[in-house]
Design an enzyme around this catalytic site. Structure first.
Site, PDB file in Angstrom:
ATOM      1  N   TYR A 180      11.339   8.826   1.227  1.00 39.27           N
ATOM      2  CA  TYR A 180      11.206   7.657   0.356  1.00 39.27           C
ATOM      3  C   TYR A 180      11.835   7.928  -1.123  1.00 39.27           C
ATOM      4  O   TYR A 180      11.813   6.972  -1.915  1.00 39.27           O
ATOM      5  CB  TYR A 180       9.657   7.194  -0.033  1.00 39.27           C
ATOM      6  CG  TYR A 180       8.994   6.874   1.349  1.00 39.27           C
ATOM      7  CD1 TYR A 180       9.629   5.832   2.222  1.00 39.27           C
ATOM      8  CD2 TYR A 180       7.829   7.486   1.778  1.00 39.27           C
ATOM      9  CE1 TYR A 180       8.831   5.410   3.174  1.00 39.27           C
ATOM     10  CE2 TYR A 180       7.341   7.096   2.973  1.00 39.27           C
ATOM     11  CZ  TYR A 180       7.955   6.156   3.742  1.00 39.27           C
ATOM     12  OH  TYR A 180       7.105   5.719   4.813  1.00 39.27           O
TER      13      TYR A 180
ATOM     14  N   ARG B 163       5.287  12.310  -3.446  1.00 39.45           N
ATOM     15  CA  ARG B 163       5.188  12.611  -2.089  1.00 39.45           C
ATOM     16  C   ARG B 163       6.418  12.146  -1.262  1.00 39.45           C
ATOM     17  O   ARG B 163       6.966  11.011  -1.408  1.00 39.45           O
ATOM     18  CB  ARG B 163       3.771  12.423  -1.523  1.00 39.45           C
ATOM     19  CG  ARG B 163       2.466  12.970  -2.172  1.00 39.45           C
ATOM     20  CD  ARG B 163       1.416  12.906  -1.430  1.00 39.45           C
ATOM     21  NE  ARG B 163       0.315  13.376  -2.080  1.00 39.45           N
ATOM     22  CZ  ARG B 163      -0.282  12.937  -3.182  1.00 39.45           C
ATOM     23  NH1 ARG B 163      -0.140  11.705  -3.377  1.00 39.45           N
ATOM     24  NH2 ARG B 163      -1.572  13.518  -3.505  1.00 39.45           N
TER      25      ARG B 163
ATOM     26  N   ARG C 286      12.877   3.949  12.819  1.00 37.38           N
ATOM     27  CA  ARG C 286      11.780   4.708  12.868  1.00 37.38           C
ATOM     28  C   ARG C 286      10.694   4.685  14.007  1.00 37.38           C
ATOM     29  O   ARG C 286      11.273   4.327  15.110  1.00 37.38           O
ATOM     30  CB  ARG C 286      10.930   4.655  11.448  1.00 37.38           C
ATOM     31  CG  ARG C 286      11.835   5.168  10.222  1.00 37.38           C
ATOM     32  CD  ARG C 286      11.158   5.092   8.979  1.00 37.38           C
ATOM     33  NE  ARG C 286       9.731   5.852   8.925  1.00 37.38           N
ATOM     34  CZ  ARG C 286       9.240   5.708   7.932  1.00 37.38           C
ATOM     35  NH1 ARG C 286       9.254   4.875   6.840  1.00 37.38           N
ATOM     36  NH2 ARG C 286       7.867   6.532   7.955  1.00 37.38           N
TER      37      ARG C 286
ATOM     38  N   ALA D 160       3.070  -0.973   5.053  1.00 35.12           N
ATOM     39  CA  ALA D 160       2.525  -0.767   6.074  1.00 35.12           C
ATOM     40  C   ALA D 160       2.085  -2.292   6.710  1.00 35.12           C
ATOM     41  O   ALA D 160       1.745  -2.791   7.764  1.00 35.12           O
ATOM     42  CB  ALA D 160       1.575  -0.005   6.409  1.00 35.12           C
TER      43      ALA D 160
ATOM     44  N   PRO E   5       0.781  -1.307   0.006  1.00 35.09           N
ATOM     45  CA  PRO E   5      -0.051  -0.075   0.030  1.00 35.09           C
ATOM     46  C   PRO E   5       0.827   1.317   0.111  1.00 35.09           C
ATOM     47  O   PRO E   5       1.766   1.484   0.624  1.00 35.09           O
ATOM     48  CB  PRO E   5      -0.869   0.119   1.425  1.00 35.09           C
ATOM     49  CG  PRO E   5      -0.121  -1.136   2.066  1.00 35.09           C
ATOM     50  CD  PRO E   5       0.508  -2.100   1.090  1.00 35.09           C
ATOM     51  N   ASN E   6       0.486   2.231  -0.913  1.00 34.61           N
ATOM     52  CA  ASN E   6       0.720   3.760  -0.975  1.00 34.61           C
ATOM     53  C   ASN E   6       2.277   3.662  -1.782  1.00 34.61           C
ATOM     54  O   ASN E   6       2.362   4.713  -2.069  1.00 34.61           O
ATOM     55  CB  ASN E   6       1.198   4.350   0.420  1.00 34.61           C
ATOM     56  CG  ASN E   6      -0.303   4.317   1.297  1.00 34.61           C
ATOM     57  OD1 ASN E   6      -1.274   4.783   0.456  1.00 34.61           O
ATOM     58  ND2 ASN E   6      -0.380   3.850   2.596  1.00 34.61           N
TER      59      ASN E   6
ATOM     60  N   HIS F  63      12.881  -2.650   2.229  1.00 31.48           N
ATOM     61  CA  HIS F  63      12.155  -1.300   2.611  1.00 31.48           C
ATOM     62  C   HIS F  63      13.381  -0.295   1.903  1.00 31.48           C
ATOM     63  O   HIS F  63      14.265  -0.460   2.078  1.00 31.48           O
ATOM     64  CB  HIS F  63      12.067  -1.553   4.104  1.00 31.48           C
ATOM     65  CG  HIS F  63      11.161  -2.409   4.696  1.00 31.48           C
ATOM     66  ND1 HIS F  63       9.613  -2.324   4.528  1.00 31.48           N
ATOM     67  CD2 HIS F  63      11.295  -3.339   5.333  1.00 31.48           C
ATOM     68  CE1 HIS F  63       9.147  -3.432   5.246  1.00 31.48           C
ATOM     69  NE2 HIS F  63      10.250  -4.052   5.701  1.00 31.48           N
TER      70      HIS F  63
ATOM     71  N   GLU G 149      12.568  -9.504   2.212  1.00 30.95           N
ATOM     72  CA  GLU G 149      11.762  -8.425   2.632  1.00 30.95           C
ATOM     73  C   GLU G 149      12.539  -7.134   2.327  1.00 30.95           C
ATOM     74  O   GLU G 149      13.933  -7.025   3.021  1.00 30.95           O
ATOM     75  CB  GLU G 149      11.632  -8.597   4.186  1.00 30.95           C
ATOM     76  CG  GLU G 149      11.061  -7.359   4.636  1.00 30.95           C
ATOM     77  CD  GLU G 149      10.592  -7.530   6.424  1.00 30.95           C
ATOM     78  OE1 GLU G 149      10.742  -8.697   6.826  1.00 30.95           O
ATOM     79  OE2 GLU G 149      10.372  -6.224   6.855  1.00 30.95           O
TER      80      GLU G 149
ATOM     81  N   ASN H 209       8.154  -5.633  -0.776  1.00 29.22           N
ATOM     82  CA  ASN H 209       8.129  -4.310  -0.003  1.00 29.22           C
ATOM     83  C   ASN H 209       6.481  -4.263   0.365  1.00 29.22           C
ATOM     84  O   ASN H 209       6.030  -3.875  -0.309  1.00 29.22           O
ATOM     85  CB  ASN H 209       8.700  -3.306  -0.535  1.00 29.22           C
ATOM     86  CG  ASN H 209       8.580  -2.008   0.273  1.00 29.22           C
ATOM     87  OD1 ASN H 209       7.751  -2.024   1.611  1.00 29.22           O
ATOM     88  ND2 ASN H 209       9.037  -0.627   0.056  1.00 29.22           N
TER      89      ASN H 209
HETATM   90  O1  CA2 Z   1      10.547   1.953   4.114  1.00 33.35           O
HETATM   91  C1  CA2 Z   1       9.539   1.406   3.540  1.00 33.35           C
HETATM   92  O2  CA2 Z   1       9.922   0.689   2.411  1.00 33.35           O
HETATM   93  C2  CA2 Z   1       8.153   0.904   4.207  1.00 33.35           C
HETATM   94  O3  CA2 Z   1       7.958  -0.344   3.680  1.00 33.35           O
HETATM   95  C3  CA2 Z   1       7.209   1.970   3.376  1.00 33.35           C
HETATM   96  C4  CA2 Z   1       5.987   2.134   3.832  1.00 33.35           C
HETATM   97  C5  CA2 Z   1       5.867   2.046   5.587  1.00 33.35           C
HETATM   98  O4  CA2 Z   1       4.888   1.922   5.978  1.00 33.35           O
HETATM   99  C6  CA2 Z   1       6.965   0.732   6.148  1.00 33.35           C
HETATM  100  O5  CA2 Z   1       6.870   1.163   7.503  1.00 33.35           O
HETATM  101  C7  CA2 Z   1       8.247   1.269   5.644  1.00 33.35           C
HETATM  102  C8  CA2 Z   1       5.076   3.022   3.490  1.00 33.35           C
HETATM  103  C9  CA2 Z   1       5.136   3.313   2.031  1.00 33.35           C
HETATM  104  C10 CA2 Z   1       4.323   4.633   1.624  1.00 33.35           C
HETATM  105  O6  CA2 Z   1       4.761   5.047   0.474  1.00 33.35           O
HETATM  106  C11 CA2 Z   1       4.820   6.553   0.377  1.00 33.35           C
HETATM  107  C12 CA2 Z   1       5.414   6.780  -0.788  1.00 33.35           C
HETATM  108  C13 CA2 Z   1       5.302   8.126  -1.165  1.00 33.35           C
HETATM  109  C14 CA2 Z   1       4.353   8.979  -0.628  1.00 33.35           C
HETATM  110  C15 CA2 Z   1       3.801   8.580   0.556  1.00 33.35           C
HETATM  111  C16 CA2 Z   1       3.808   7.393   1.185  1.00 33.35           C
END
Ligand code: CA2
Length: 147
Positions: free
Chosen positions: A22, A17, A107, A77, A9-10, A100, A98, A74
Site C-alpha cells: 500500500y 504497515r 489480487r 474491504a 476500514p484500515n 484503490h 471508486e 476508497n
Molecule cells: O487497494 C486498495 O486501496 C484497497 O481498497 C485496500 C483495502 C483492501 O481490502 C481492498 O481490497 C483494496 C485494504 C486497506 C488496508 O489498508 C492497510 C493499510 C496499511 C496497512 C494495512 C492495511
C-alpha cells in the site's frame, strides 16, 4: 465546487504497515496533498476516514445536505461486501469515482467483486497514492465537462 474524499476500514494504517502493498505515505499526507491540489483547482475538498460502515453511510448522507458535487471513495474491504454503501451512494445520487491503491483485479478473487463499480463514473486502481490524484483529476474533468 465541493468534493468529498472517503476512506474506509484500515486505511488509517497507511504508511505504518504493509508498505510493499500500500506504499509508505500516510493517509494524512495523501489527504493534505489532495486538499492542496484541489484548492489550486478551486475545489474545496473534505476528507473523512472511518472503520465503521455506518459512519461512512452517514457521511454520504451529510454530503448531500452539504452540497457536495462529487465523491472520491476508497471503501477498502467494504468495496467487496457493502450493499449499504452502494445504496447510500445511489440514494444521494452524487457522482463518484471508486479508487484503490492496489490493482484489486490482480489480487485474490474475493477482491474482484465490487458493489460500487457499475454505478461509478470510473475506477482507478493500482497506482498507489497516485490513484487519489488521478481520481480527483478525472472527477474534476468529468464534472467540468458535464455541467
Ligand atoms: O487497494 C486498495 O486501496 C484497497 O481498497 C485496500 C483495502 C483492501 O481490502 C481492498 O481490497 C483494496 C485494504 C486497506 C488496508 O489498508 C492497510 C493499510 C496499511 C496497512 C494495512 C492495511
Amino acid at each position: 465546487m465541493r468534493f468529498l474524499l472517503l476512506n474506509g476500514p484500515n486505511l488509517n494504517l497507511l504508511g505504518s504497515r504493509e508498505p510493499e502493498l500500500y506504499g509508505s505515505e500516510t493517509l494524512e499526507l495523501i489527504e493534505n496533498d489532495l486538499i492542496a491540489k484541489a484548492k489550486s483547482e478551486g475545489v474545496e475538498l473534505e476528507c473523512f476516514q472511518s472503520n465503521s460502515e455506518g459512519e461512512l453511510v452517514n457521511c454520504i448522507h451529510e454530503a448531500s445536505k452539504n452540497n457536495v458535487q462529487g465523491i472520491l471513495i476508497n471503501a477498502g474491504a467494504y468495496t467487496h461486501t457493502s450493499i449499504a454503501l452502494r445504496d447510500a451512494l445511489l440514494a444521494v445520487a452524487i457522482p463518484y469515482v471508486e479508487l484503490h491503491l492496489s490493482n484489486t483485479l490482480a489480487r485474490e478473487s474475493f477482491r474482484h467483486k465490487s458493489y460500487l463499480s457499475d454505478k461509478a463514473i470510473a475506477i482507478i486502481s493500482g497506482f498507489g497514492a497516485y490513484s487519489y490524484e488521478l481520481s480527483f483529476l478525472g472527477l474534476l474533468n468529468h464534472l467540468r465537462s458535464h455541467k
